[in-house]
Design an enzyme around this catalytic site. Structure first.
Site, PDB file in Angstrom:
ATOM      1  N   HIS A 163      -3.064  19.528 -19.578  1.00 29.71           N
ATOM      2  CA  HIS A 163      -4.142  18.525 -19.466  1.00 29.71           C
ATOM      3  C   HIS A 163      -3.612  17.087 -19.493  1.00 29.71           C
ATOM      4  O   HIS A 163      -4.366  16.157 -19.198  1.00 29.71           O
ATOM      5  CB  HIS A 163      -5.165  18.693 -20.597  1.00 29.71           C
ATOM      6  N   ASP A 199      -3.992  29.196 -17.069  1.00 26.38           N
ATOM      7  CA  ASP A 199      -4.760  28.893 -18.286  1.00 26.38           C
ATOM      8  C   ASP A 199      -6.261  28.936 -17.953  1.00 26.38           C
ATOM      9  O   ASP A 199      -6.661  28.663 -16.816  1.00 26.38           O
ATOM     10  CB  ASP A 199      -4.367  27.493 -18.779  1.00 26.38           C
ATOM     11  N   HIS A 201      -8.468  26.890 -18.668  1.00 34.03           N
ATOM     12  CA  HIS A 201      -8.972  25.551 -18.339  1.00 34.03           C
ATOM     13  C   HIS A 201      -8.225  24.964 -17.142  1.00 34.03           C
ATOM     14  O   HIS A 201      -7.022  25.175 -16.995  1.00 34.03           O
ATOM     15  CB  HIS A 201      -8.819  24.618 -19.548  1.00 34.03           C
ATOM     16  N   ASP A 288      -5.679  31.947 -22.828  1.00 29.08           N
ATOM     17  CA  ASP A 288      -7.091  31.817 -23.216  1.00 29.08           C
ATOM     18  C   ASP A 288      -8.045  32.453 -22.202  1.00 29.08           C
ATOM     19  O   ASP A 288      -9.264  32.346 -22.347  1.00 29.08           O
ATOM     20  CB  ASP A 288      -7.464  30.349 -23.515  1.00 29.08           C
TER      21      ASP A 288
HETATM   22  C1  SP5 Z   1      -4.393  23.683 -23.412  1.00 26.26           C
HETATM   23  C2  SP5 Z   1      -5.839  24.051 -23.606  1.00 26.26           C
HETATM   24  O1  SP5 Z   1      -6.193  25.223 -23.496  1.00 26.26           O
HETATM   25  N1  SP5 Z   1      -6.687  23.064 -23.947  1.00 26.26           N
HETATM   26  C3  SP5 Z   1      -8.080  23.334 -24.138  1.00 26.26           C
HETATM   27  C4  SP5 Z   1      -8.813  22.180 -24.727  1.00 26.26           C
HETATM   28  C5  SP5 Z   1     -10.244  22.507 -24.985  1.00 26.26           C
HETATM   29  N2  SP5 Z   1     -10.853  21.517 -25.804  1.00 26.26           N
HETATM   30  C6  SP5 Z   1     -12.286  21.576 -25.942  1.00 26.26           C
HETATM   31  C7  SP5 Z   1     -12.728  22.791 -26.657  1.00 26.26           C
HETATM   32  C8  SP5 Z   1     -14.056  22.625 -27.294  1.00 26.26           C
HETATM   33  C9  SP5 Z   1     -14.418  23.878 -28.028  1.00 26.26           C
HETATM   34  N3  SP5 Z   1     -14.796  23.636 -29.368  1.00 26.26           N
HETATM   35  C10 SP5 Z   1     -15.443  24.763 -29.930  1.00 26.26           C
HETATM   36  C11 SP5 Z   1     -15.587  24.678 -31.403  1.00 26.26           C
HETATM   37  C12 SP5 Z   1     -16.583  25.668 -31.842  1.00 26.26           C
HETATM   38  N4  SP5 Z   1     -16.207  26.364 -33.002  1.00 26.26           N
HETATM   39 ZN    ZN Z   2      -6.791  26.330 -21.946  1.00 23.52          ZN
END
Ligand code: SP5
Ligand code: ZN
Length: 348
Positions: A163, A199, A201, A288
């Site tokens: 990212h 990944d 994302h 993921d």
């Molecule tokens: C490298 C990578 O996989 N980065 C991913 C970044 C995602 N960030 C935002 C995720 C928001 C999810 N938060 C959920 C919390 C609920 N318990």
């Molecule tokens: Zn990711």
């Protein structure tokens, strides 16, 4: 394959990330990498090595000088603002949206954090710069091993990288390992390099680094940004610009996608890499896509990952893997090594 691990990764351990108006515990934790190392003790995939330090000039091939300076000094500036800050992580709370200027870095440190960030989920801590630099060194060492003739190498590092852009952090990432590896392969003599990001994302940072370049193909399979992080990039109509027109391929898939559909997307991605006639491959390896991932939405199972490795190996390209996401911490080691095992036992 040589596995370059980051002995400094624990120096980066964020306390919290912003989520729906609250600070919640970080998902991107040191235990992730520990689980991969542990699995590699049980199922060795190659020599485990610490990388030599990364020269700043090699980082500047991907990242701007002002961004690297910011990262190098951020923690000291944060604590200089108020000694009590030493007990807290750095997170931005203000950003330049459209119409604002980004060419004049503010003197105010908090404002500068926002200039170089795109989310409030990526805490910067006392040891972040050290961990990120050694992580970048892993990616460069892996690229160097492949340039020296190895069939593959793995940059086993955190924080992750895909990212992070030329001038920004976000998505738990600071320095873009995959982009640094791809650029190192180019600089070391590879004519055309492909990045195939698996990944969950979208690899927005890598796409941005290479968007106007014809010498590096970027392909990403990911959750549809209409509903999935990072939201503001990763759509199918982003195909590159200028000289790079036609050298970016996004394969967004809906939340809930299972392995059959995912594998069909991988085959589409692989066909594009072949059509590009890449002579080296970088795989930002996020785990993921796993069904048990707490922040993601695909449903791949542990038994699916060897088949991912097999497909990648069958491409027959010198390959650098970089470790990216994967937040089902107890399973991330198994899933990672499953990909490597599938890769290792397959000949092109
Ligand atoms: C490298 C990578 O996989 N980065 C991913 C970044 C995602 N960030 C935002 C995720 C928001 C999810 N938060 C959920 C919390 C609920 N318990
Ligand atoms: Zn990711």
């Amino acid at each position: 394959m040589k596995i370059f691990h980051n002995p400094d990764h624990r120096a980066h351990s964020g306390r919290h990330e912003m989520y729906r108006g609250r600070l919640v515990a970080c998902h991107e934790v040191p235990a992730r990498l520990d689980h991969v190392m542990n699995e590699l003790q049980h199922r060795p995939m190659g020599e485990l090595l610490a990388p030599p330090p990364a020269p700043r000039a090699r980082l500047e091939r991907v990242h701007s000088a002002r961004y690297l300076d910011f990262l190098a000094h951020a923690w000291n500036e944060w604590v200089a603002q108020d000694p009590a800050n030493a007990e807290m992580d750095v997170l931005p709370s203000v950003w330049p949206a459209r119409g604002f200027r980004s060419d004049v870095p503010p003197d105010n440190f908090s404002a500068r954090v926002g200039l170089f960030s795109f989310d409030a989920g990526t805490p910067l801590t006392a040891g972040t710069w050290q961990a990120a630099q050694t992580g970048a060194a892993c990616a460069l060492a892996a690229a160097d091993a492949v340039l020296a003739g190895d069939r593959s190498a793995f940059a086993l590092t955190r924080p992750p990288g895909h990212h992070a852009g030329p001038d920004f952090l976000g998505g738990y990432c600071f320095l873009n390992s995959g982009a640094l590896a791809a650029q190192a392969l180019r600089d070391g003599g590879a004519q055309r390099v492909a990045v195939l990001d698996v990944d969950y994302h979208h690899g927005n940072g890598t796409q941005t680094v290479f968007y106007d370049r014809a010498d590096v193909l970027t392909v990403s399979i990911h959750g549809d940004p209409r509903t999935e992080y990072p939201f503001y990039l990763g759509h199918a109509d982003e195909t590159g610009e200028g000289n790079g027109l036609g050298t970016n391929l996004n394969l967004p898939l809906p939340r809930g996608t299972g392995f059959d559909t995912w594998l069909a997307a991988l085959d589409t991605a692989i066909a594009r890499v072949h059509a590009f006639r890449a002579d080296a491959l970088v795989v930002p390896l996020g785990l993921d896509s796993f069904e048990g991932d707490p922040i993601s939405g695909f449903t791949l199972r542990s038994a699916d990952y060897p088949r991912v490795g097999e497909r990648l190996a069958a491409m027959g390209l010198p390959t650098v893997f970089t470790f990216e996401g994967g937040y089902a911490v107890a399973e991330v080691g198994i899933n990672t090594v499953n990909v490597l095992e599938g890769f290792q036992h397959t000949r092109a």
